[in-house]
Scaffold this motif. Structure first.
Motif, PDB file in Angstrom:
ATOM      1  N   VAL A  87       0.869  -1.178   0.000  1.00 20.28           N
ATOM      2  CA  VAL A  87       0.000   0.000   0.000  1.00 20.28           C
ATOM      3  C   VAL A  87       0.905   1.227   0.000  1.00 20.28           C
ATOM      4  O   VAL A  87       2.086   1.124   0.320  1.00 20.28           O
ATOM      5  CB  VAL A  87      -0.940   0.018   1.226  1.00 20.28           C
ATOM      6  N   PRO A  88       0.400   2.384  -0.386  1.00 27.50           N
ATOM      7  CA  PRO A  88       1.242   3.585  -0.352  1.00 27.50           C
ATOM      8  C   PRO A  88       1.809   3.817   1.045  1.00 27.50           C
ATOM      9  O   PRO A  88       1.150   3.504   2.040  1.00 27.50           O
ATOM     10  CB  PRO A  88       0.265   4.700  -0.757  1.00 27.50           C
ATOM     11  N   PRO A  89       3.017   4.354   1.159  1.00 25.35           N
ATOM     12  CA  PRO A  89       3.619   4.591   2.471  1.00 25.35           C
ATOM     13  C   PRO A  89       2.851   5.642   3.258  1.00 25.35           C
ATOM     14  O   PRO A  89       2.077   6.413   2.692  1.00 25.35           O
ATOM     15  CB  PRO A  89       5.031   5.064   2.122  1.00 25.35           C
ATOM     16  N   PRO A  90       3.049   5.680   4.579  1.00 24.36           N
ATOM     17  CA  PRO A  90       2.294   6.587   5.439  1.00 24.36           C
ATOM     18  C   PRO A  90       2.369   8.051   5.019  1.00 24.36           C
ATOM     19  O   PRO A  90       1.406   8.787   5.168  1.00 24.36           O
ATOM     20  CB  PRO A  90       2.937   6.381   6.814  1.00 24.36           C
ATOM     21  N   ASP A  91       3.521   8.479   4.488  1.00 25.99           N
ATOM     22  CA  ASP A  91       3.655   9.889   4.115  1.00 25.99           C
ATOM     23  C   ASP A  91       3.043  10.193   2.751  1.00 25.99           C
ATOM     24  O   ASP A  91       3.144  11.315   2.262  1.00 25.99           O
ATOM     25  CB  ASP A  91       5.118  10.326   4.146  1.00 25.99           C
ATOM     26  N   LYS A  92       2.403   9.188   2.148  1.00 29.93           N
ATOM     27  CA  LYS A  92       1.717   9.371   0.861  1.00 29.93           C
ATOM     28  C   LYS A  92       0.226   9.092   1.022  1.00 29.93           C
ATOM     29  O   LYS A  92      -0.408   8.502   0.147  1.00 29.93           O
ATOM     30  CB  LYS A  92       2.313   8.440  -0.200  1.00 29.93           C
ATOM     31  N   GLY A  93      -0.316   9.542   2.145  1.00 27.56           N
ATOM     32  CA  GLY A  93      -1.717   9.252   2.437  1.00 27.56           C
ATOM     33  C   GLY A  93      -2.708   9.815   1.438  1.00 27.56           C
ATOM     34  O   GLY A  93      -3.814   9.302   1.305  1.00 27.56           O
ATOM     35  N   MET A  94      -2.318  10.865   0.707  1.00 28.24           N
ATOM     36  CA  MET A  94      -3.214  11.457  -0.280  1.00 28.24           C
ATOM     37  C   MET A  94      -2.864  11.026  -1.699  1.00 28.24           C
ATOM     38  O   MET A  94      -3.330  11.616  -2.668  1.00 28.24           O
ATOM     39  CB  MET A  94      -3.166  12.982  -0.170  1.00 28.24           C
ATOM     40  N   THR A  95      -2.061   9.965  -1.818  1.00 25.87           N
ATOM     41  CA  THR A  95      -1.695   9.433  -3.127  1.00 25.87           C
ATOM     42  C   THR A  95      -2.142   7.982  -3.236  1.00 25.87           C
ATOM     43  O   THR A  95      -1.853   7.172  -2.351  1.00 25.87           O
ATOM     44  CB  THR A  95      -0.171   9.498  -3.344  1.00 25.87           C
ATOM     45  N   ALA A  96      -2.859   7.667  -4.292  1.00 24.94           N
ATOM     46  CA  ALA A  96      -3.298   6.292  -4.527  1.00 24.94           C
ATOM     47  C   ALA A  96      -2.206   5.521  -5.257  1.00 24.94           C
ATOM     48  O   ALA A  96      -1.253   6.102  -5.784  1.00 24.94           O
ATOM     49  CB  ALA A  96      -4.588   6.289  -5.345  1.00 24.94           C
ATOM     50  N   GLY A  97      -2.338   4.204  -5.284  1.00 29.32           N
ATOM     51  CA  GLY A  97      -1.346   3.377  -5.952  1.00 29.32           C
ATOM     52  C   GLY A  97      -1.997   2.330  -6.835  1.00 29.32           C
ATOM     53  O   GLY A  97      -3.134   1.905  -6.582  1.00 29.32           O
ATOM     54  N   TRP A  98      -1.269   1.923  -7.861  1.00 30.37           N
ATOM     55  CA  TRP A  98      -1.734   0.888  -8.785  1.00 30.37           C
ATOM     56  C   TRP A  98      -0.888  -0.362  -8.593  1.00 30.37           C
ATOM     57  O   TRP A  98       0.336  -0.300  -8.626  1.00 30.37           O
ATOM     58  CB  TRP A  98      -1.630   1.387 -10.228  1.00 30.37           C
ATOM     59  N   TYR A  99      -1.560  -1.521  -8.385  1.00 26.65           N
ATOM     60  CA  TYR A  99      -0.863  -2.783  -8.205  1.00 26.65           C
ATOM     61  C   TYR A  99      -0.345  -3.279  -9.552  1.00 26.65           C
ATOM     62  O   TYR A  99      -1.118  -3.646 -10.434  1.00 26.65           O
ATOM     63  CB  TYR A  99      -1.801  -3.814  -7.572  1.00 26.65           C
ATOM     64  N   THR A 100       0.968  -3.285  -9.708  1.00 22.65           N
ATOM     65  CA  THR A 100       1.585  -3.614 -10.994  1.00 22.65           C
ATOM     66  C   THR A 100       1.491  -5.095 -11.353  1.00 22.65           C
ATOM     67  O   THR A 100       1.731  -5.462 -12.498  1.00 22.65           O
ATOM     68  CB  THR A 100       3.069  -3.199 -11.006  1.00 22.65           C
ATOM     69  N   GLY A 101       1.144  -5.938 -10.385  1.00 20.59           N
ATOM     70  CA  GLY A 101       0.980  -7.355 -10.677  1.00 20.59           C
ATOM     71  C   GLY A 101      -0.377  -7.677 -11.269  1.00 20.59           C
ATOM     72  O   GLY A 101      -0.617  -8.815 -11.692  1.00 20.59           O
ATOM     73  N   GLY A 102      -1.275  -6.704 -11.283  1.00 18.37           N
ATOM     74  CA  GLY A 102      -2.593  -6.897 -11.861  1.00 18.37           C
ATOM     75  C   GLY A 102      -2.621  -6.391 -13.290  1.00 18.37           C
ATOM     76  O   GLY A 102      -1.586  -6.159 -13.924  1.00 18.37           O
ATOM     77  N   ALA A 103      -3.832  -6.196 -13.797  1.00 19.08           N
ATOM     78  CA  ALA A 103      -3.982  -5.714 -15.167  1.00 19.08           C
ATOM     79  C   ALA A 103      -3.743  -4.213 -15.246  1.00 19.08           C
ATOM     80  O   ALA A 103      -3.858  -3.490 -14.253  1.00 19.08           O
ATOM     81  CB  ALA A 103      -5.380  -6.032 -15.678  1.00 19.08           C
ATOM     82  N   ILE A 104      -3.384  -3.752 -16.423  1.00 18.01           N
ATOM     83  CA  ILE A 104      -3.344  -2.321 -16.700  1.00 18.01           C
ATOM     84  C   ILE A 104      -4.776  -1.869 -16.958  1.00 18.01           C
ATOM     85  O   ILE A 104      -5.511  -2.531 -17.704  1.00 18.01           O
ATOM     86  CB  ILE A 104      -2.459  -2.032 -17.925  1.00 18.01           C
ATOM     87  N   PRO A 105      -5.233  -0.792 -16.331  1.00 22.40           N
ATOM     88  CA  PRO A 105      -6.605  -0.340 -16.547  1.00 22.40           C
ATOM     89  C   PRO A 105      -6.941  -0.207 -18.034  1.00 22.40           C
ATOM     90  O   PRO A 105      -6.216   0.431 -18.789  1.00 22.40           O
ATOM     91  CB  PRO A 105      -6.630   1.027 -15.846  1.00 22.40           C
TER      92      PRO A 105
END
Length: 210
Positions: A95-113
């Motif tokens: 998950v995004p690190p604590p200091d990136k609470g307002m930033t979402a992340g994309w799981y690279t092991g899944g599909a590309i949107p």
């Protein structure tokens, strides 16, 4: 000297406990000072589930595909960059690190949107500094729009088809990370009540399709 060693052991124990917290309350009074200061962390038991055997769900990346770089959800005022997320050593999804609470992340092991498969976007609902990027995710309803922009400027628009709240210890891995018949999107965050250590016990999952 014995008292000093005891204090050191106690301090180490507290640090280890904080390192394992997830989606903790920055204001909850449920468990004293530790809960009130603990933050969302990159390591926890099931922050966003554990793909079966740690295998990517999206398959091989098509040569024409471009990685996602931004997510926009007008209905709840979200407009965030997307950081890449992989797997932790225990094979749970980062998950995004604590200091990136307002930033979402994309799981690279899944599909590309936009490509066939389940694309998974993960964000905090709360950190020690206050609300996170997905604080209002629970307000999304069926029909809400989610736009993903890629690194080449292309966009993919998804429509929410449903939401689900689940216990973290019963995360629906197959539904979230498993194969799909076409392009699909999942948004994942923490949700629900707090346990005695100040950690939320549930995950909120939003499902969407083009």
């Amino acid at each position: 000297m014995r008292r000093q060693r005891a204090l050191v052991r106690l301090a180490v124990g507290v640090v280890c406990a904080l390192a394992l917290t997830s989606c903790s309350s920055g204001s909850s009074g449920s468990s004293g000072s530790t809960a009130s200061t603990a933050s969302t962390d990159t390591r926890t038991t099931t922050p966003a589930g554990k793909p079966a055997d740690g295998k990517p769900a999206g398959g091989k990346k098509p040569a024409s595909a471009a990685d996602p770089v931004r997510v926009s959800i007008p209905a709840i005022g979200v407009d965030s960059a997307l950081m890449p997320l992989g797997l932790n050593a225990d094979r749970t999804v980062e998950v995004p690190p604590p200091d990136k609470g307002m930033t979402a992340g994309w799981y690279t092991g899944g599909a590309i949107p936009g490509q066939k498969g389940a694309a998974v976007v993960i964000g905090h609902n709360e950190t020690r500094n206050g609300p996170g990027v997905f604080w209002n995710l629970k307000k999304l309803t069926k029909g809400s729009k989610i736009t993903i922009r890629d690194e080449r400027g292309g966009t993919r628009v998804f429509t929410v088809t449903g939401t689900e709240t689940v216990k973290k210890n019963a995360f629906p891995t197959q539904r979230v990370y498993g194969p799909t018949n076409g392009p699909e999107l999942r948004l994942v965050t923490c949700d629900g009540a707090y346990d005695d250590q100040g950690h939320t016990v549930d995950n909120l999952i939003v499902y969407a399709k083009p």
